[in-house]
Design an enzyme around this catalytic site. Structure first.
Site, PDB file in Angstrom:
ATOM      1  N   ASP A  26       0.834  -1.201   0.000  1.00 31.22           N
ATOM      2  CA  ASP A  26       0.000   0.000   0.000  1.00 31.22           C
ATOM      3  C   ASP A  26       0.870   1.253   0.000  1.00 31.22           C
ATOM      4  O   ASP A  26       1.769   1.401   0.835  1.00 31.22           O
ATOM      5  CB  ASP A  26      -0.896   0.007   1.246  1.00 31.22           C
ATOM      6  CG  ASP A  26      -1.785   1.241   1.318  1.00 31.22           C
ATOM      7  OD1 ASP A  26      -2.928   1.155   0.838  1.00 31.22           O
ATOM      8  OD2 ASP A  26      -1.334   2.283   1.833  1.00 31.22           O
ATOM      9  N   TYR A  34       2.651  10.173  -0.175  1.00 34.66           N
ATOM     10  CA  TYR A  34       3.767   9.597   0.577  1.00 34.66           C
ATOM     11  C   TYR A  34       5.114   9.923  -0.078  1.00 34.66           C
ATOM     12  O   TYR A  34       6.154   9.819   0.580  1.00 34.66           O
ATOM     13  CB  TYR A  34       3.644   8.074   0.688  1.00 34.66           C
ATOM     14  CG  TYR A  34       2.431   7.553   1.408  1.00 34.66           C
ATOM     15  CD1 TYR A  34       1.541   8.405   2.080  1.00 34.66           C
ATOM     16  CD2 TYR A  34       2.147   6.186   1.412  1.00 34.66           C
ATOM     17  CE1 TYR A  34       0.413   7.905   2.710  1.00 34.66           C
ATOM     18  CE2 TYR A  34       1.028   5.682   2.056  1.00 34.66           C
ATOM     19  CZ  TYR A  34       0.161   6.537   2.687  1.00 34.66           C
ATOM     20  OH  TYR A  34      -0.951   6.031   3.318  1.00 34.66           O
ATOM     21  N   LYS A  40      -3.209   6.016  -4.006  1.00 35.94           N
ATOM     22  CA  LYS A  40      -4.345   6.866  -3.644  1.00 35.94           C
ATOM     23  C   LYS A  40      -4.305   8.230  -4.322  1.00 35.94           C
ATOM     24  O   LYS A  40      -3.238   8.771  -4.608  1.00 35.94           O
ATOM     25  CB  LYS A  40      -4.383   7.061  -2.120  1.00 35.94           C
ATOM     26  CG  LYS A  40      -4.290   5.773  -1.323  1.00 35.94           C
ATOM     27  CD  LYS A  40      -4.296   6.012   0.167  1.00 35.94           C
ATOM     28  CE  LYS A  40      -3.944   4.756   0.938  1.00 35.94           C
ATOM     29  NZ  LYS A  40      -2.509   4.416   0.854  1.00 35.94           N
ATOM     30  N   HIS A  60      -8.285   9.513  -1.265  1.00 37.04           N
ATOM     31  CA  HIS A  60      -7.556   9.484   0.001  1.00 37.04           C
ATOM     32  C   HIS A  60      -8.360  10.081   1.167  1.00 37.04           C
ATOM     33  O   HIS A  60      -8.319   9.543   2.282  1.00 37.04           O
ATOM     34  CB  HIS A  60      -6.226  10.232  -0.165  1.00 37.04           C
ATOM     35  CG  HIS A  60      -5.148   9.739   0.744  1.00 37.04           C
ATOM     36  ND1 HIS A  60      -3.820   9.745   0.405  1.00 37.04           N
ATOM     37  CD2 HIS A  60      -5.202   9.193   1.986  1.00 37.04           C
ATOM     38  CE1 HIS A  60      -3.100   9.246   1.394  1.00 37.04           C
ATOM     39  NE2 HIS A  60      -3.922   8.908   2.373  1.00 37.04           N
TER      40      HIS A  60
END
Length: 271
Positions: free
Chosen positions: A43, A48, A73, A106
């Site tokens: 994931d 990120y 996401k 998200h």
């Protein structure tokens, strides 16, 4: 690795590796270690900032693509019809993949944004570039808003879930809609490791505290995403299928609920 079936018929490993805040060499090594040791579910997310490294580790692992389940996401600032398609294409290129197994909105940023983003995701789903679509950090009211215009139901709602925030009511609703819950921060971002009650249960079963916390959620049918960059913990986190929690364990673990969130309430997300 145990797998469960989503409402579109696709199977997902019930344990995945989370990569939140893991960057560069750390995330590459973590993903490579996970895949080498039998994980098949990874994931990540655009925000990120590690999709390139995750993709490189996937490629270098040599695991056949069809064995993997990869999630990324759609970030808040990219929500909207055209911007969703561009953001998805960017993530696909960074990961170096031909398709994504699961693409999530998200955070909920209003009914109109969700509807426009979802329409784009449905179209990408129909082309096969996304195998499953879902949401993250959606409360019941947010899902209800989305379903007003959605043609395809979300397969997953990824939210903060752990012993302190078990999300029973959200799970009941999602199950009624055939939507699986997926837990991030399943170990309270490390907050459970000093808990003496959980430590005693772990000692009784010759397991780690992390094993107990993950087992409690998996036994509820919740997909879990433990995040770590440490090889020992990555290897240990998947060792939860060779023991059972008894009735007394369940009573003690259920008493750990305090309703405390580590991340923002989706109804009050300011970013």
């Amino acid at each position: 690795m145990q797998r469960i079936t989503l409402n579109n018929g696709i199977d997902i490993p019930i344990i995945g590796l989370g990569t939140f805040r893991a960057k560069e060499k750390d995330v590459y090594n973590a993903v490579k270690t996970a895949l080498d040791s039998g994980y098949r579910h990874i994931d990540t997310a655009m925000i990120y900032g590690n999709e390139v490294e995750v993709g490189r580790a996937i490629k270098d692992s040599g695991v056949p693509r069809e064995e993997l389940f990869i999630t990324t996401k759609l970030w808040n600032s990219d929500q909207g019809y055209e911007t969703t398609k561009k953001a998805f294409d960017d993530s696909l290129k960074k990961l170096g993949l031909e398709y994504i197994d699961l693409y999530l909105i998200h955070w909920y940023k209003g009914e109109e944004k969700a509807a426009d983003s979802w329409k784009a995701m449905e179209e990408l789903y129909e082309t096969g570039h996304i195998k499953s679509i879902g949401v993250s950090n959606f409360n019941v009211n947010h899902i209800e808003d989305l379903l007003k215009t959605a043609k395809i139901k979300p397969v997953i709602n990824q939210v903060e879930i752990h012993l302190g925030l078990p999300q029973y009511n959200l799970q009941k609703y999602c199950e009624s809609m055939e939507i699986k819950l997926e837990a991030y921060a399943p170990m309270q971002s490390g907050g459970i490791f000093a808990n003496e009650d959980i430590k005693k249960i772990a000692q009784k079963h010759n397991k780690t505290i992390a094993n107990i916390a993950l087992k409690f959620l998996v036994d509820r049918g919740i997909i879990v995403l433990p995040k770590s960059i440490k090889e020992e913990r990555i290897l240990n986190n998947k060792n939860i299928f060779d023991f059972s929690l008894d009735e007394n364990d369940q009573i003690i673990l259920e008493k750990q609920c305090n309703g405390m969130r580590l991340f923002p309430d989706p109804d009050n997300c300011s970013f």
